[in-house]
Every structure is written in structure tokens, then in C-alpha cells.
Write a protein that holds these residues in place. Structure first.
Motif, mmCIF file in Angstrom:
data_model
loop_
_atom_site.group_PDB
_atom_site.id
_atom_site.type_symbol
_atom_site.label_atom_id
_atom_site.label_comp_id
_atom_site.label_asym_id
_atom_site.label_seq_id
_atom_site.Cartn_x
_atom_site.Cartn_y
_atom_site.Cartn_z
ATOM 1 N N ARG A 64 -7.143 -0.144 6.417
ATOM 2 C CA ARG A 64 -6.489 1.128 6.749
ATOM 3 C C ARG A 64 -6.003 1.109 8.197
ATOM 4 O O ARG A 64 -6.629 0.500 9.072
ATOM 5 C CB ARG A 64 -7.446 2.315 6.573
ATOM 6 C CG ARG A 64 -7.870 2.593 5.146
ATOM 7 C CD ARG A 64 -8.663 3.887 5.079
ATOM 8 N NE ARG A 64 -7.815 5.049 5.372
ATOM 9 C CZ ARG A 64 -8.287 6.273 5.629
ATOM 10 N NH1 ARG A 64 -9.586 6.480 5.668
ATOM 11 N NH2 ARG A 64 -7.459 7.275 5.865
ATOM 12 N N GLY B 199 0.813 -1.200 0.000
ATOM 13 C CA GLY B 199 0.000 0.000 0.000
ATOM 14 C C GLY B 199 0.848 1.251 0.000
ATOM 15 O O GLY B 199 1.996 1.250 -0.454
ATOM 16 N N PHE C 73 -10.033 9.572 9.928
ATOM 17 C CA PHE C 73 -10.822 8.355 9.751
ATOM 18 C C PHE C 73 -12.203 8.553 10.344
ATOM 19 O O PHE C 73 -12.353 8.977 11.496
ATOM 20 C CB PHE C 73 -10.152 7.157 10.426
ATOM 21 C CG PHE C 73 -10.894 5.869 10.203
ATOM 22 C CD1 PHE C 73 -10.691 5.127 9.051
ATOM 23 C CD2 PHE C 73 -11.823 5.411 11.131
ATOM 24 C CE1 PHE C 73 -11.391 3.949 8.828
ATOM 25 C CE2 PHE C 73 -12.525 4.239 10.920
ATOM 26 C CZ PHE C 73 -12.312 3.503 9.763
ATOM 27 N N THR D 202 -3.441 -1.441 -0.447
ATOM 28 C CA THR D 202 -3.996 -1.822 -1.747
ATOM 29 C C THR D 202 -4.126 -3.334 -1.846
ATOM 30 O O THR D 202 -4.864 -3.840 -2.681
ATOM 31 C CB THR D 202 -3.101 -1.304 -2.882
ATOM 32 O OG1 THR D 202 -1.763 -1.790 -2.702
ATOM 33 C CG2 THR D 202 -3.073 0.222 -2.893
ATOM 34 N N ALA E 153 -0.494 7.094 8.635
ATOM 35 C CA ALA E 153 -1.517 6.274 7.990
ATOM 36 C C ALA E 153 -0.877 5.252 7.066
ATOM 37 O O ALA E 153 0.177 5.501 6.465
ATOM 38 C CB ALA E 153 -2.491 7.149 7.201
ATOM 39 N N GLU F 225 -6.057 11.399 4.116
ATOM 40 C CA GLU F 225 -5.311 10.200 4.491
ATOM 41 C C GLU F 225 -5.065 10.121 5.991
ATOM 42 O O GLU F 225 -4.796 9.045 6.521
ATOM 43 C CB GLU F 225 -3.970 10.158 3.749
ATOM 44 C CG GLU F 225 -4.084 10.126 2.237
ATOM 45 C CD GLU F 225 -4.753 8.865 1.721
ATOM 46 O OE1 GLU F 225 -4.881 7.884 2.494
ATOM 47 O OE2 GLU F 225 -5.157 8.846 0.540
ATOM 48 N N ARG G 250 -2.545 3.040 3.970
ATOM 49 C CA ARG G 250 -3.706 2.684 3.153
ATOM 50 C C ARG G 250 -3.301 1.484 2.295
ATOM 51 O O ARG G 250 -2.433 1.585 1.426
ATOM 52 C CB ARG G 250 -4.154 3.853 2.280
ATOM 53 C CG ARG G 250 -5.402 3.531 1.448
ATOM 54 C CD ARG G 250 -5.800 4.693 0.571
ATOM 55 N NE ARG G 250 -6.366 5.796 1.331
ATOM 56 C CZ ARG G 250 -7.649 5.900 1.677
ATOM 57 N NH1 ARG G 250 -8.502 4.929 1.345
ATOM 58 N NH2 ARG G 250 -8.080 6.949 2.348
ATOM 59 N N VAL H 235 -4.840 4.292 10.749
ATOM 60 C CA VAL H 235 -4.768 5.755 10.794
ATOM 61 C C VAL H 235 -4.522 6.210 12.228
ATOM 62 O O VAL H 235 -5.279 5.843 13.139
ATOM 63 C CB VAL H 235 -6.066 6.410 10.269
ATOM 64 C CG1 VAL H 235 -5.957 7.938 10.351
ATOM 65 C CG2 VAL H 235 -6.358 5.976 8.840
#
Length: 235
Positions: free
Chosen positions: A94, A73, A219, A88, A84, A216, A86, A96
Motif C-alpha cells: 500500500r 491495483g 493507514f 493487488t 492511495a 482507503e 492499494r 497512502v
């Protein structure tokens, strides 16, 4: 002839002793390079960073399971307390740290809930993923120079340094950091956690001091997702 023999004996004696001495001395001992100049430079460079982003690959090996778990990610950091990841792969997960709480949202493994906790000072899921290894390293670690290496794909030369915490408050027993010779940034971290689990985080396409998109670092729990709060964050 006898005189020649005696002369040869007088000359050969010291040479023979020298040869025996060289053989018994063994191979020369090479002293490892000093790790502290590398760490001092990495520490000074880290102090100039206000924001950082990078593509990451994380590999976790649990000795009880054996098969490594690889995730990917984009990582973001805004010092001092925002961070953070994120993902993929698995897409949608996630992590955060919004400056107040740490949110762990992993619908790939625990759908329908998000865990909210205090932001950890150390570890692999908070703002100090990198900083914990290069902030005040002389006070916090014993260090050993492991080797010179290079990053894959022509990413440049690095120095690999092994760190062992002096205290017992960190959730890991040792770590190796890969510090770029050109930029003095940490490009890879290999962590042996207290549980015996091994975690590697590799950073690529690192960008520093270019800001981080606000979305980003915040949350909001999706509709229908239950918030599981630790005792320290209950309101």
C-alpha cells in the motif's frame, strides 16, 4: 518547322523550370498540432474533480536491471492531499497519503516495516500524480504534440503530449501524458525519472466525483510493524 520548334521551346521553358522548382522544393512540411488546447482542456477538467478512483497498471523499467517490473491495483485520490494505491499484485502493498504523512508499506519487498515521510509535491507516490502535469502547465512546462493514438480495448481516442519541466525541482526529466478526447482525463503517464528509470502508469475504469471509502485514505501500522520515520516527520 523551325517556327514550330521555336514555339515549342518558348512553351517548354517555363514548364521545365516549374518542374525543376517543384522537385527541388521537396515534400511539404506538416506543422504539428498545437498541444495547448489539449492541455488547457485537461487542466480545466481536472479543476472540476474532487475525487477520483481507477484501476492501475504500473510498469517500471530500470536501465541497470532491464527487466520491467509490473504491478497492479486500485488508485484513489481525494483532493487536495489524500491519495492511495492499494496493490493487488503484489497483494498487500500500500501507498497512502493521509493528508499529513505519506506511508510506504511494501511487505512484498521490505517486510516488517513501513516508511513514513512528508507528502511530496511532485513525483509518482503522492496526491499530485496527475495534477502535477495538468495544473498550470503553461507556467511549468514546454509542451509538444506527439501524436493521436487510441486506448487499448476500444477505450477511445487520445492525444499524446510530451512535457519537459522548465524548472529543475521535479524528479523527472520529461513525461508524456495521454489525454482522452472525449473526457479530457489523463489515462496514461509515461515518466522518465532523473535517475534514468522509466515509469508508466495506466489508468482504467476511471470514476470521478463519486467519493472514496475512508478506509482507503488512512493507514495504521499493523501490529509488530516498525515505523521508519524520515527526519522531517520525527515527532
Amino acid at each position: 518547322m523551325n517556327g514550330g520548334g521555336r514555339a515549342g521551346g518558348r512553351t517548354g521553358g517555363p514548364i521545365l523550370l516549374l518542374a525543376v522548382g517543384l522537385l527541388s522544393a521537396g515534400p511539404p512540411v506538416h506543422q504539428s498540432p498545437d498541444p495547448w488546447p489539449v492541455l488547457d482542456r485537461a487542466s480545466a477538467t481536472y479543476q472540476t474533480i474532487t475525487s477520483l478512483s481507477a484501476d492501475f497498471v504500473q510498469i517500471v523499467t530500470n536501465p541497470m536491471i532491464g527487466t520491467p517490473d509490473t504491478t497492479r491495483g486500485r488508485l484513489y485520490q481525494m483532493r487536495p492531499s489524500r491519495f492511495a494505491m492499494r496493490f493487488t499484485a503484489p497483494k498487500g502493498d500500500r501507498i497512502v497519503a493521509d493528508g499529513r504523512f505519506l506511508w510506504l508499506y511494501t511487505p512484498s519487498t521490505t517486510p516488517g516495516q513501513v516508511i513514513r515521510s512528508r507528502i511530496p509535491e511532485y513525483g509518482t507516490t503522492g496526491p499530485n500524480l496527475i495534477g502535477q502535469f495538468v495544473e498550470q502547465p503553461r507556467e511549468r512546462y514546454t509542451a509538444e504534440y506527439v501524436r493521436a493514438d487510441s486506448l487499448p480495448g476500444g477505450g477511445g481516442a487520445v492525444d499524446v503530449i510530451r512535457l519537459v519541466p522548465k524548472g529543475h525541482d521535479q524528479p523527472y526529466s520529461e513525461a508524456k501524458i495521454w489525454v482522452g478526447r472525449e473526457d479530457a482525463l489523463v489515462h496514461r503517464v509515461d515518466i522518465v525519472e532523473s535517475s534514468g528509470q522509466e515509469r508508466t502508469v495506466i489508468l482504467r475504469t476511471i470514476r470521478v466525483n463519486r467519493g472514496v471509502p475512508g478506509r482507503e485514505l488512512t493507514f495504521s501500522p499493523p501490529a509488530g510493524v516498525r515505523v521508519v520515520a524520515s527526519d522531517s516527520t520525527r515527532e
